[in-house]
Enzyme design. Structure first.
Site, PDB file in Angstrom:
ATOM      1  N   CYS A   1       7.266  28.355 -28.320  1.00 40.10           N
ATOM      2  CA  CYS A   1       7.744  28.973 -29.731  1.00 40.10           C
ATOM      3  C   CYS A   1       9.317  29.189 -29.824  1.00 40.10           C
ATOM      4  O   CYS A   1       9.873  29.436 -28.662  1.00 40.10           O
ATOM      5  CB  CYS A   1       7.218  30.134 -30.315  1.00 40.10           C
TER       6      CYS A   1
ATOM      7  N   ARG B   1      11.148  23.772 -30.929  1.00 40.03           N
ATOM      8  CA  ARG B   1      10.384  24.552 -30.041  1.00 40.03           C
ATOM      9  C   ARG B   1       9.200  24.680 -30.510  1.00 40.03           C
ATOM     10  O   ARG B   1       8.300  25.290 -29.962  1.00 40.03           O
ATOM     11  CB  ARG B   1      11.021  25.740 -29.387  1.00 40.03           C
TER      12      ARG B   1
ATOM     13  N   TRP C   1       4.635  27.240 -32.300  1.00 37.13           N
ATOM     14  CA  TRP C   1       3.664  26.331 -31.905  1.00 37.13           C
ATOM     15  C   TRP C   1       2.357  26.843 -31.555  1.00 37.13           C
ATOM     16  O   TRP C   1       2.334  27.914 -30.629  1.00 37.13           O
ATOM     17  CB  TRP C   1       4.343  25.530 -30.628  1.00 37.13           C
TER      18      TRP C   1
ATOM     19  N   ASN D   1       6.620  34.444 -27.750  1.00 35.48           N
ATOM     20  CA  ASN D   1       6.539  33.091 -27.112  1.00 35.48           C
ATOM     21  C   ASN D   1       5.870  33.278 -25.944  1.00 35.48           C
ATOM     22  O   ASN D   1       6.145  33.935 -24.922  1.00 35.48           O
ATOM     23  CB  ASN D   1       8.091  32.679 -26.881  1.00 35.48           C
ATOM     24  N   GLY D   2       4.831  32.626 -25.745  1.00 34.92           N
ATOM     25  CA  GLY D   2       4.004  32.758 -24.449  1.00 34.92           C
ATOM     26  C   GLY D   2       2.544  32.758 -24.942  1.00 34.92           C
ATOM     27  O   GLY D   2       1.950  32.684 -25.997  1.00 34.92           O
TER      28      GLY D   2
ATOM     29  N   GLU E   1       6.608   5.651 -18.035  1.00 35.26           N
ATOM     30  CA  GLU E   1       7.572   6.453 -19.023  1.00 35.26           C
ATOM     31  C   GLU E   1       7.583   5.894 -20.728  1.00 35.26           C
ATOM     32  O   GLU E   1       7.433   6.124 -21.627  1.00 35.26           O
ATOM     33  CB  GLU E   1       8.919   6.535 -18.628  1.00 35.26           C
TER      34      GLU E   1
ATOM     35  N   LYS F   1       6.487   7.474 -24.287  1.00 40.73           N
ATOM     36  CA  LYS F   1       7.136   7.417 -25.404  1.00 40.73           C
ATOM     37  C   LYS F   1       6.485   6.791 -26.769  1.00 40.73           C
ATOM     38  O   LYS F   1       6.684   7.554 -27.744  1.00 40.73           O
ATOM     39  CB  LYS F   1       8.400   6.715 -25.099  1.00 40.73           C
TER      40      LYS F   1
ATOM     41  N   GLU G   1       3.871   9.263 -27.961  1.00 37.81           N
ATOM     42  CA  GLU G   1       4.104  10.656 -28.349  1.00 37.81           C
ATOM     43  C   GLU G   1       4.784  10.752 -29.662  1.00 37.81           C
ATOM     44  O   GLU G   1       4.805  11.704 -30.265  1.00 37.81           O
ATOM     45  CB  GLU G   1       5.025  11.272 -27.303  1.00 37.81           C
TER      46      GLU G   1
ATOM     47  N   HIS H   1      -9.211  -5.976 -12.201  1.00 43.06           N
ATOM     48  CA  HIS H   1     -10.179  -4.945 -11.792  1.00 43.06           C
ATOM     49  C   HIS H   1     -10.683  -4.233 -12.620  1.00 43.06           C
ATOM     50  O   HIS H   1     -11.226  -3.120 -12.503  1.00 43.06           O
ATOM     51  CB  HIS H   1      -9.507  -4.278 -10.631  1.00 43.06           C
TER      52      HIS H   1
ATOM     53  N   LYS I   1       9.355  21.208 -27.395  1.00 46.09           N
ATOM     54  CA  LYS I   1      10.265  20.772 -26.545  1.00 46.09           C
ATOM     55  C   LYS I   1       9.748  21.201 -25.166  1.00 46.09           C
ATOM     56  O   LYS I   1       9.825  20.659 -24.146  1.00 46.09           O
ATOM     57  CB  LYS I   1      11.510  20.944 -26.901  1.00 46.09           C
TER      58      LYS I   1
END
Length: 605
Positions: free
Chosen positions: A2, A27, A75, A99-100, A478, A482, A485, A501, A600
């Site tokens: 957050c 955030r 968040w 935040n946490g 990567e 990208k 997301e 396989h 983020k």
């Protein structure tokens, strides 16, 4: 994850808090709220679900003038997205933002009989009620008691009803930075909220209480002793955290990659060779290790996968890569002969920080690759290699990935040199090749319209597959991340040799396959794999070097990068894959910079 901000001073608090939350919105953007002391010293709270724009609209008519307040952009972790669960939380005489995650909130609720008082489903409100229970007029005593009984990660900013103009903060793991300026005192979870007012700041140490008033900032340890903070200075200006004419932060940050690479590489070159003298990183950590263990999350972990493919054949020592969230639980085989490389853009990633602490407890030497000066991981690691990307605002990492790669490439080169695996001439040639990757990236950025056109087919499909061999497979991991997301297209990366396989069963007519074929020693085998998926009707997007010989009709779209040494093709390839994801998101009319459910900086487990 957050965003939090607090302000006390002569200016209009509401405006500073709202502007700060707009800067911190990357955030978390499920909901937002602010609380302020008004001119009658009463606390007003306004909070709304959705983004900061909705909060601004509500505040325009609901808040009186104020010179002290706290703000939060959320968040969601505990409890769904609702006005009730949004911060700030009011509990008796206490107003709190957090935040946490408080891991023992349930047992604390029972222990202090808080069930009947709670109106939200959040762990944060539990902390607010605990503070109210502990508060007898001494803020320091109440905050200290809170710190003693909660377990987990937290960055708290707190106001007490009978202390107008004062804000108190404390942190454990979750970041807090603070500054006193001519405009007043500020505290925030991220530097971007402070930069409009000052370039000088300090990181609030863990388990220290910070107090803000309109006239000063004070810092104390939990024993009540005054502490002199370590003042730091930001090495970038506010323009770096603005879009500057670009439609999105992500596109701006893609364009910034060549400059970020130069800023990371060139200061660490002496006579054409890698030199970590200014970073105070001794060669002994490279010569005395018997193995390397890279630990990171997400994009940073993918940079580690590239490093592993690069390092192991040259250094001839084991190089392992672990997801940080799993590292603690897999009983890793590390000891005093292990160099553990910790990678984190923010330097606050909680799983990565826990992995760092475990590595140190096992006696391993630790080298952190981080972008944020003074961050927790930077302070706790034995040695630090700072990347110089400047602020990265878009949730999807772009330039942070590139500079992490650059730092890992330079580390690999230095290790090879001091361990006798490279001659000075070979090391110099390696760095020259790394520098050649910068104009190659610039070339691909200029050709971005190619990626814009190819996503027309991509966005009509539910799935996309990436494949490659060797380093190309590491690159493709990567690329898949990208795409999914920010465009929400299901994407997976596969080692091309594994297709037969089982995974080739997923290939159906018109399914996009992005095939990366830049490694010359496996090029013919990779092309054979491309033929296999093409024979089953796949829509093939093929990425090769400029002069690679490819049969006409093998690929539906063929993108060529400048000819580079195989080891450095990741840099222009990264640009292509980032642009594909970017334009896919644009093509689906999605929020590029703030994709759903993501934030983020991951500071909760």
């Amino acid at each position: 994850m957050c965003g939090i901000i607090g302000y006390s001073g002569p200016l209009e608090a509401k405006n500073i808090l709202l502007e700060g939350l707009a800067q911190l919105e990357y955030r978390g953007y499920d909901s937002a709220g602010i609380a302020c002391f008004d001119t009658r010293s009463a606390v007003q709270v306004v909070k709304r679900t959705g983004k900061v724009a909705a909060l601004k609209e509500a505040c325009a008519s609901m808040l009186r003038h104020s010179h002290c307040g706290i703000g939060h952009t959320r968040w969601a972790t505990h409890g769904g997205v609702s006005d009730t669960n949004a911060h700030p939380h009011r509990a008796g005489r206490v107003t709190l933002i957090h935040n946490g995650i408080i891991e023992n909130y349930h047992s604390l609720t029972k222990r202090f009989s808080l069930e009947s008082r709670l109106v939200s489903q959040t762990d944060s409100e539990v902390a607010a009620w605990l503070l109210d229970a502990f508060y007898t007029g001494d803020p320091y005593s109440a905050v200290r008691q809170l710190a003693e009984c909660v377990r987990g990660s937290y960055g708290f900013c707190i106001m007490f009803d009978d202390r107008p103009g004062e804000i108190y903060g404390i942190r454990s793991v979750s970041p807090l930075v603070a500054a006193y300026t001519r405009s007043g005192a500020l505290v925030a979870s991220d530097l971007t909220a402070l930069i409009p007012y000052t370039r000088k700041y300090f990181v609030v140490p863990e388990n220290h209480i910070v107090k803000l008033t309109g006239y000063k900032i004070s810092l104390y340890d939990l024993d009540g002793n005054a502490v002199l903070p370590e003042i730091m200075e930001v090495n970038w200006n506010m323009d770096a955290a603005m879009k500057n004419g670009f439609p999105h932060f992500m596109l701006k940050e893609i364009h910034e990659q060549p400059e970020a690479l130069k800023n990371t590489i060139l200061p660490r070159m002496t006579k054409g060779l890698p030199d970590f003298t200014d970073d105070q990183i001794p060669d002994e950590i490279f010569t005395e290790c018997a193995q390397i263990h890279v630990v990171a999350c997400g994009t940073a972990m993918h940079a580690g996968m590239v490093a592993r493919a690069l390092m192991e054949p040259v250094l001839r020592i084991p190089v392992m890569v672990s997801i940080a969230s799993e590292f603690r639980y897999e009983e890793p085989l590390i000891d005093e002969k292990t160099l553990v490389i910790i990678i984190s853009q923010s330097g606050e990633t909680i799983d990565t920080l826990a992995a760092l602490r475990l590595a140190k407890s096992c006696g391993s030497k630790t080298l952190a690759i981080v972008n944020v000066k003074g961050s927790t991981i930077a302070r706790e690691s034995d040695y630090v290699l700072y990347t110089h990307a400047g602020p990265e605002i878009a949730v999807a990492s772009t330039k942070a990935y590139s500079v992490q790669l650059a730092a890992l490439y330079m580390t690999s080169c230095r290790m090879a040199l001091v361990r006798g695996k490279f001659t000075r001439e070979q090391a110099a040639a390696f760095l020259a090749g790394l520098l050649d990757a910068i104009p190659a990236m610039e070339t691909m950025i200029r050709q971005k319209d190619t990626e814009r056109e190819l996503v027309t087919h991509l966005i009509q499909q539910n799935d996309t597959f990436f494949m490659g061999r060797g380093l190309d497979y590491a690159f493709s991991l990567e690329g898949a991340l990208k795409l999914k997301e920010i465009s929400y297209i299901h994407a997976e990366a596969y080692a091309a040799g594994e297709l037969k396989h089982g995974t080739i069963a997923l290939i159906a007519p018109e399914v996009p396959v992005i095939a990366i074929a830049t490694q010359e020693h496996v090029f013919s085998k990779m092309i054979s794999n491309v033929r296999e998926v093409k024979a089953r009707g796949a829509f093939v997007i093929l990425l090769t070097k400029e002069h690679a010989r490819v049969d006409e009709g093998l690929a539906d779209i063929h993108i060529k990068i400048p000819d580079l040494d195989d080891r450095f093709t990741v840099f222009p390839i990264a640009v292509i894959l980032q642009l594909i994801a970017y334009y896919a998101s644009i093509g689906k009319n999605l929020d590029v910079d703030q994709p759903r459910n993501l934030a983020k900086s991951v500071t909760v487990e």
